[in-house]
Design a protein around this motif. Structure first.
Motif, PDB file in Angstrom:
ATOM      1  N   ASN A 154     131.637 -26.922  57.767  1.00 37.99           N
ATOM      2  CA  ASN A 154     132.016 -25.635  58.353  1.00 37.99           C
ATOM      3  C   ASN A 154     133.333 -25.109  57.794  1.00 37.99           C
ATOM      4  OD1 ASN A 154     129.761 -25.421  60.021  1.00 37.99           O
ATOM      5  ND2 ASN A 154     130.714 -26.581  61.674  1.00 37.99           N
ATOM      6  N   LYS A 155     134.252 -26.034  57.484  1.00 33.07           N
ATOM      7  CA  LYS A 155     135.550 -25.611  56.961  1.00 33.07           C
ATOM      8  C   LYS A 155     135.479 -25.213  55.492  1.00 33.07           C
ATOM      9  CE  LYS A 155     138.274 -28.442  60.162  1.00 33.07           C
ATOM     10  NZ  LYS A 155     139.160 -29.638  60.295  1.00 33.07           N
ATOM     11  N   ILE A 156     134.644 -25.906  54.718  1.00 31.57           N
ATOM     12  CA  ILE A 156     134.591 -25.641  53.277  1.00 31.57           C
ATOM     13  C   ILE A 156     133.669 -24.483  52.942  1.00 31.57           C
ATOM     14  CG2 ILE A 156     133.909 -26.621  51.041  1.00 31.57           C
ATOM     15  CD1 ILE A 156     134.870 -29.348  52.085  1.00 31.57           C
ATOM     16  N   PHE A 160     129.438 -18.823  54.249  1.00 34.38           N
ATOM     17  CA  PHE A 160     128.165 -19.110  53.597  1.00 34.38           C
ATOM     18  C   PHE A 160     127.096 -19.378  54.657  1.00 34.38           C
ATOM     19  CE2 PHE A 160     131.033 -20.041  50.140  1.00 34.38           C
ATOM     20  CZ  PHE A 160     130.316 -19.746  48.991  1.00 34.38           C
ATOM     21  N   GLU A 161     125.867 -19.074  54.345  1.00 40.89           N
ATOM     22  CA  GLU A 161     124.756 -19.485  55.181  1.00 40.89           C
ATOM     23  C   GLU A 161     124.130 -20.729  54.552  1.00 40.89           C
ATOM     24  OE1 GLU A 161     122.031 -16.278  55.699  1.00 40.89           O
ATOM     25  OE2 GLU A 161     123.305 -15.266  57.165  1.00 40.89           O
ATOM     26  N   VAL A 275     123.004 -30.794  52.266  1.00 38.70           N
ATOM     27  CA  VAL A 275     123.398 -29.404  52.509  1.00 38.70           C
ATOM     28  C   VAL A 275     122.794 -28.531  51.415  1.00 38.70           C
ATOM     29  CG1 VAL A 275     125.311 -27.821  52.936  1.00 38.70           C
ATOM     30  CG2 VAL A 275     125.589 -30.261  53.420  1.00 38.70           C
ATOM     31  N   ILE A 276     122.145 -27.438  51.828  1.00 30.71           N
ATOM     32  CA  ILE A 276     121.563 -26.488  50.884  1.00 30.71           C
ATOM     33  C   ILE A 276     121.932 -25.079  51.336  1.00 30.71           C
ATOM     34  CG2 ILE A 276     119.482 -25.735  49.669  1.00 30.71           C
ATOM     35  CD1 ILE A 276     118.100 -28.271  50.621  1.00 30.71           C
ATOM     36  N   LEU A 277     122.430 -24.268  50.429  1.00 31.28           N
ATOM     37  CA  LEU A 277     122.781 -22.896  50.765  1.00 31.28           C
ATOM     38  C   LEU A 277     121.513 -22.072  50.975  1.00 31.28           C
ATOM     39  CD1 LEU A 277     125.738 -22.072  48.334  1.00 31.28           C
ATOM     40  CD2 LEU A 277     125.840 -22.890  50.691  1.00 31.28           C
ATOM     41  N   GLU A 319     122.005 -25.236  61.129  1.00 25.94           N
ATOM     42  CA  GLU A 319     121.861 -24.164  60.154  1.00 25.94           C
ATOM     43  C   GLU A 319     122.574 -22.920  60.649  1.00 25.94           C
ATOM     44  OE1 GLU A 319     117.928 -22.534  59.470  1.00 25.94           O
ATOM     45  OE2 GLU A 319     117.197 -23.537  61.284  1.00 25.94           O
ATOM     46  N   THR A 320     123.036 -22.126  59.736  1.00 29.20           N
ATOM     47  CA  THR A 320     123.735 -20.890  60.079  1.00 29.20           C
ATOM     48  C   THR A 320     122.806 -19.704  59.876  1.00 29.20           C
ATOM     49  OG1 THR A 320     124.597 -20.717  57.807  1.00 29.20           O
ATOM     50  CG2 THR A 320     125.962 -21.837  59.443  1.00 29.20           C
TER      51      THR A 320
END
Length: 320
Positions: A154-156, A160-161, A275-277, A319-320
């Motif tokens: 979340n910080k880095i 981004f989603e 993690v995948i954008l 997920e965002t």
């Protein structure tokens, strides 16, 4: 006579750039590669051709996407593609399971060529932020919340989603010599001047576990004998302990089974996530990766290695 070729590390040294920059050039199709086992190789003539093109202004070594010109390997829509319209994706992380994942991707997803980047969790997330990596593995614990991965992600990856999918869980702890002659049991034992630790490199999940645990137990790094001595993977740490170079190191249980003369003291079950954008380019990739993770064949391959908890494999954690 054996034909000479370079590893990505050697090319990075020659060009005096980071390995991630080399991976980016490979992904964009600007630097041809082939694989020998798990390693990517680059022929000297291909490296020389790239350097000559750079001298003529055809391309530059840069981390900025728009500084690379359109070429026959680009689809003109900003998507990175390799030769023959094959999209190349970089998977970062050091666990054996990622090599198995790469094999499954290559065998089951048409038009996708996986590349492996053996960097730590923090460096992997930063490389994703910079646009170098496509799938990042991470096992980073926050001392106060005891939460894995999400506080760092979340910080880095601000603004981004992304989706976080569980790959596996595994036991992390101390490597000690057979018989545990120094009677090491917990983090507080590291304060003893008679106990020497071998550390991991900055940015690795094991290094974060060490630093966060020392912080939690109010142990200064200046009190830890050997804190400045680093190795870059679990196997090297376990080997150093087995040889008596150090009394204790931190790593995963699986590695201790590979090194003669080492015992494992479990300390924590760590969650190892991917993690995948959520980019337009990854719209189809994300469900494909999740399908592979949930497949019986993939889980069977991981299970054969032993030492992994696969109860949450393939589950979306966040997920965002």
């Amino acid at each position: 006579m054996e034909k000479k070729s370079y590893t990505t590390e050697e090319v990075a040294q020659i060009l005096k750039v980071s390995k991630l920059t080399i991976y980016d050039l490979v992904k964009k199709g600007l630097l041809p590669t082939y694989r020998v086992g798990r390693q990517m190789r680059i022929d000297p003539e291909d490296l020389e051709a790239y350097i000559n093109r750079s001298k003529k202004g055809a391309s530059t070594i840069s981390i900025k996407e728009n500084e690379f010109p359109e070429s026959p390997v680009s689809n003109g829509k900003g998507q990175r593609q390799g030769f023959n319209n094959t999209r190349q994706i970089v998977i970062s992380g050091q666990d054996f399971s990622l090599d198995i994942l790469a094999n499954h991707i290559e065998n089951s997803l048409n038009g996708i060529r996986p590349l492996r980047s053996y960097v730590g969790s923090l460096e992997g997330l930063i490389s994703m932020y910079q646009g170098y990596s496509d799938i990042v593995s991470t096992h980073l614990i926050e001392a106060e919340s005891r939460e894995y991965n999400l506080p760092y992600i979340n910080k880095i990856l601000v603004n981004f989603e992304y989706v976080v999918i569980n790959l596996l869980s595994r036991k992390a702890g101390f490597f000690v010599q057979k018989g545990n002659p120094k009677k090491i049991k917990n983090w507080l034992d590291l304060k003893s001047p008679n106990i020497k630790i071998i550390n991991r490199e900055k940015g690795s999940g094991a290094r974060v576990l060490i630093d966060e645990s020392l912080k939690k137990h109010q142990i200064s790094i200046h009190e830890v004998n050997g804190y400045g001595y680093e190795e870059t993977n679990h196997l090297s740490v376990a080997s150093a302990v087995a040889k008596g170079v150090a009394d204790v190191g931190v790593g995963i249980e699986k590695t201790s089974n590979l090194v003669h003369g080492v015992e494992f003291i479990p300390l924590i079950n760590e969650r190892y996530d991917l993690v995948i954008l959520k980019t337009p380019e990854n719209k189809a990739l994300i469900p494909q990766i999740q399908s592979i993770l949930n497949s019986n064949s993939f889980k069977s391959d991981l299970d054969a290695l032993g030492g992994y908890d696969l109860s949450k494999t393939g589950q979306i954690i966040y997920e965002t």
